[in-house]
Design an enzyme around this catalytic site. Structure first.
Site, short mmCIF file in Angstrom:
data_model
loop_
_atom_site.label_atom_id
_atom_site.label_comp_id
_atom_site.label_asym_id
_atom_site.label_seq_id
_atom_site.Cartn_x
_atom_site.Cartn_y
_atom_site.Cartn_z
N THR A 1 44.20 35.64 36.19
CA THR A 1 43.21 35.16 36.62
C THR A 1 42.28 34.66 35.61
O THR A 1 42.45 34.28 34.63
CB THR A 1 42.38 36.37 37.63
OG1 THR A 1 41.72 37.07 36.23
CG2 THR A 1 43.76 37.32 38.15
N TYR B 1 35.79 48.56 27.18
CA TYR B 1 36.07 47.80 27.79
C TYR B 1 36.86 49.24 28.39
O TYR B 1 37.15 49.25 29.00
CB TYR B 1 37.06 46.08 27.91
CG TYR B 1 38.20 45.81 29.07
CD1 TYR B 1 37.27 45.32 29.73
CD2 TYR B 1 39.52 46.81 29.22
CE1 TYR B 1 37.87 45.02 31.65
CE2 TYR B 1 39.80 46.01 30.30
CZ TYR B 1 39.56 45.45 31.34
OH TYR B 1 39.77 44.84 32.98
N ILE C 1 41.40 38.43 41.36
CA ILE C 1 42.21 39.84 42.45
C ILE C 1 41.17 40.03 43.03
O ILE C 1 41.37 40.44 44.75
CB ILE C 1 42.52 40.97 41.46
CG1 ILE C 1 43.07 41.42 40.18
CG2 ILE C 1 42.45 42.56 42.81
CD1 ILE C 1 42.88 41.99 38.91
N LYS D 1 37.06 51.88 31.67
CA LYS D 1 38.53 51.90 32.48
C LYS D 1 39.16 53.28 32.28
O LYS D 1 39.57 53.71 33.40
CB LYS D 1 40.03 50.51 32.51
CG LYS D 1 39.41 48.87 32.59
CD LYS D 1 38.32 49.03 33.56
CE LYS D 1 38.33 47.42 33.55
NZ LYS D 1 37.86 47.28 35.54
N ASN E 1 35.63 46.59 42.97
CA ASN E 1 36.73 45.62 42.06
C ASN E 1 36.09 44.77 40.96
O ASN E 1 36.89 44.17 39.71
CB ASN E 1 37.33 44.64 42.98
CG ASN E 1 38.12 42.90 42.09
OD1 ASN E 1 38.84 43.31 41.33
ND2 ASN E 1 37.34 42.64 42.57
P1 NAP Z 1 37.95 37.23 38.12
O1 NAP Z 1 39.30 36.50 38.55
O2 NAP Z 1 36.77 37.06 36.31
O3 NAP Z 1 36.08 38.25 38.90
C1 NAP Z 1 35.83 38.98 38.14
C2 NAP Z 1 34.93 39.27 39.34
O4 NAP Z 1 33.88 40.09 39.07
C3 NAP Z 1 33.96 37.81 39.76
O5 NAP Z 1 34.09 38.18 41.04
C4 NAP Z 1 32.85 38.03 39.55
O6 NAP Z 1 31.94 37.08 40.06
C5 NAP Z 1 32.47 39.37 39.14
N1 NAP Z 1 31.45 40.15 38.50
C6 NAP Z 1 31.65 40.01 37.38
N2 NAP Z 1 30.49 40.17 37.06
C7 NAP Z 1 29.52 40.81 38.27
C8 NAP Z 1 29.04 41.77 38.22
N3 NAP Z 1 27.51 42.33 37.37
N4 NAP Z 1 27.79 41.41 39.45
C9 NAP Z 1 28.36 40.77 40.06
N5 NAP Z 1 30.26 39.98 40.15
C10 NAP Z 1 30.40 40.57 39.04
O7 NAP Z 1 38.76 39.00 36.71
P2 NAP Z 1 39.66 39.67 37.88
O8 NAP Z 1 40.66 39.19 36.72
O9 NAP Z 1 40.25 39.43 39.07
O10 NAP Z 1 39.24 40.82 37.45
C11 NAP Z 1 38.84 42.57 39.08
C12 NAP Z 1 39.20 42.83 38.25
O11 NAP Z 1 39.89 43.57 37.59
C13 NAP Z 1 37.93 43.55 36.82
O12 NAP Z 1 37.65 44.85 37.44
C14 NAP Z 1 39.31 43.37 36.18
O13 NAP Z 1 38.70 44.43 34.81
C15 NAP Z 1 40.07 44.39 36.48
N6 NAP Z 1 41.80 43.53 35.14
C16 NAP Z 1 41.77 42.52 35.50
C17 NAP Z 1 43.04 42.30 34.95
C18 NAP Z 1 43.87 40.73 34.82
O14 NAP Z 1 44.34 40.81 34.22
N7 NAP Z 1 43.37 39.90 35.42
C19 NAP Z 1 44.19 43.05 34.29
C20 NAP Z 1 43.55 44.73 34.38
C21 NAP Z 1 42.16 45.01 35.12
P3 NAP Z 1 30.97 36.27 39.82
O15 NAP Z 1 30.92 35.72 38.48
O16 NAP Z 1 29.63 35.26 40.60
O17 NAP Z 1 29.28 37.56 39.43
#
Ligand code: NAP
Length: 257
Positions: free
Chosen positions: A184, A149, A17, A153, A86
Site C-alpha cells: 500500500t 508505532y 487497506i 498498535k 483503519n
Molecule cells: P495508506 O495507504 O497510507 O492509508 C492510510 C490511511 O490513513 C489513508 O487513507 C490516510 O488518509 C489515513 N490517515 C492517516 N492519518 C490520518 C489522519 N490524521 N486523519 C484521517 N485519516 C488519516 O496505508 P495502509 O497500509 O492502507 O494503512 C492502513 C492501516 O493499516 C494503518 O492503520 C496501518 O498502520 C495499518 N497497517 C498497514 C500495514 C501495511 O504494510 N500496509 C501493515 C500493518 C498495519 P489521508 O492521508 O487522506 O489522511
C-alpha cells in the site's frame, strides 16, 4: 451479498487497506462512508466507489471533525452497523533522535484516534454492530525504529478487548485485524522508489512463510469476515493476516533448505 442493507464507516478509506475494504463492502451490498484528510484522494475514491459511498474530509485526531463525519454518515445512510477504525501512520521513532511531537503524533493517530472514533460513532451505532480496529504485526515483532508505532498498535489490541467487554451488553462486537507488510502507499516514505520497493518486497517474501507481501485485498477480506454475520460469535479477538510471519517465523523461505 454478505453486507446487504448494512451501513459502514471506514476511517482512512481513501487509500490502501481502507479503500480496498470500502470497495469490497460496497460490492457486498453495504453503504459506506469513508474519511481521510487528502481531498483529491477522497474525491477519486468516491468516484470509484459510486453512489453507495460518501467521502468526508476529516482528520481522525480531530474529535469534533469525527463527530461531524459520523453525523454526516448517519444523515446520508442511516445508523451504523460497521466501523472500521483503519486510519494510521507509520512514523519512525528511533531511540536517540525522536522528538516528543513525532512520538505523540503516532500515538495520537494510531491509538487515541481509534478510541475517539468509536466513541464518536457510539450514539449512531446499531445494537449488534461490528467494530474492527486495525493493528499490525509490529505490535509484537520488536522491529527497530518503531517504538511509538509498536506501542500504538499493541495499545489497540488491549483497548479492543476492553471495548468488547463494555459493548457486549449491546451485542456489539469489537475485533482486531493485524496485518503483516502489505503493498500500500504507507511504504512511500520508507521505500521511496520502485527499485527500493522491489528489494523491500523480496526481503518481506523471504521472511514470510507464505513467501509474499500481502495485498490490501487479503486484509479487506478478513475485515469483511469480521464485519459480517459470518463472525457473529467472534468477540474480542485479533486475527493476524501476515502469511505466518508472527506464528511460524522459522517456516519462512529464508530458513528453508
Ligand atoms: P495508506 O495507504 O497510507 O492509508 C492510510 C490511511 O490513513 C489513508 O487513507 C490516510 O488518509 C489515513 N490517515 C492517516 N492519518 C490520518 C489522519 N490524521 N486523519 C484521517 N485519516 C488519516 O496505508 P495502509 O497500509 O492502507 O494503512 C492502513 C492501516 O493499516 C494503518 O492503520 C496501518 O498502520 C495499518 N497497517 C498497514 C500495514 C501495511 O504494510 N500496509 C501493515 C500493518 C498495519 P489521508 O492521508 O487522506 O489522511
Amino acid at each position: 451479498m454478505r453486507l446487504a442493507g448494512k451501513t459502514a464507516l471506514i476511517t482512512g478509506g481513501n487509500s490502501g487497506i481502507g479503500l480496498a475494504t470500502a470497495k469490497l463492502f460496497v460490492a457486498e451490498g453495504a453503504k459506506v462512508t469513508i474519511t481521510g484528510r487528502d481531498k483529491a484522494r477522497l474525491e477519486a475514491a468516491a468516484k470509484e466507489l459510486g453512489a453507495n459511498a460518501l467521502a468526508v474530509e476529516a482528520d481522525v485526531t480531530d474529535i469534533a471533525a469525527m463527530e461531524r463525519a459520523v453525523a454526516q454518515a448517519a444523515a446520508k445512510f442511516g445508523k451504523l452497523d460497521i466501523v472500521f477504525a483503519n486510519a494510521g501512520i507509520p512514523g519512525s521513532t528511533p531511540l536517540g533522535s525522536t522528538s516528543l511531537d513525532a512520538f505523540e503524533q503516532v500515538i495520537r493517530t494510531n491509538l487515541t484516534a481509534p478510541f475517539f472514533t468509536v466513541q464518536a460513532a457510539l450514539p449512531q451505532l446499531n445494537d449488534g454492530a461490528s467494530i474492527i480496529l486495525n493493528s499490525s504485526v509490529i505490535a509484537v515483532l520488536g522491529n527497530p525504529g518503531y517504538s511509538a508505532y509498536a506501542a500504538s498498535k499493541a495499545g489497540v489490541r488491549g483497548m479492543a478487548r476492553v471495548m468488547a467487554a463494555e459493548l457486549s451488553p449491546r451485542n456489539i462486537r469489537v475485533n482486531v485485524v493485524a496485518p503483516g507488510a502489505a503493498r500500500t502507499p504507507i511504504w512511500k516514505g520508507a521505500v521511496p522508489n520502485e527499485q527500493a520497493m522491489a528489494v523491500f518486497e523480496k526481503r518481506i517474501a523471504l521472511s514470510t512463510p507464505l513467501g509474499r507481501i500481502a495485498e490490501a485485498d487479503h486484509i479487506a477480506k478478513t475485515v469483511l469476515f469480521l464485519a459480517s454475520d459470518d463472525s457473529a460469535h467472534v468477540q474480542g479477538v485479533e486475527i493476524f493476516v501476515d502469511g505466518g510471519t508472527t506464528g511460524l517465523p522459522a517456516g519462512a523461505p529464508i530458513y528453508r533448505g
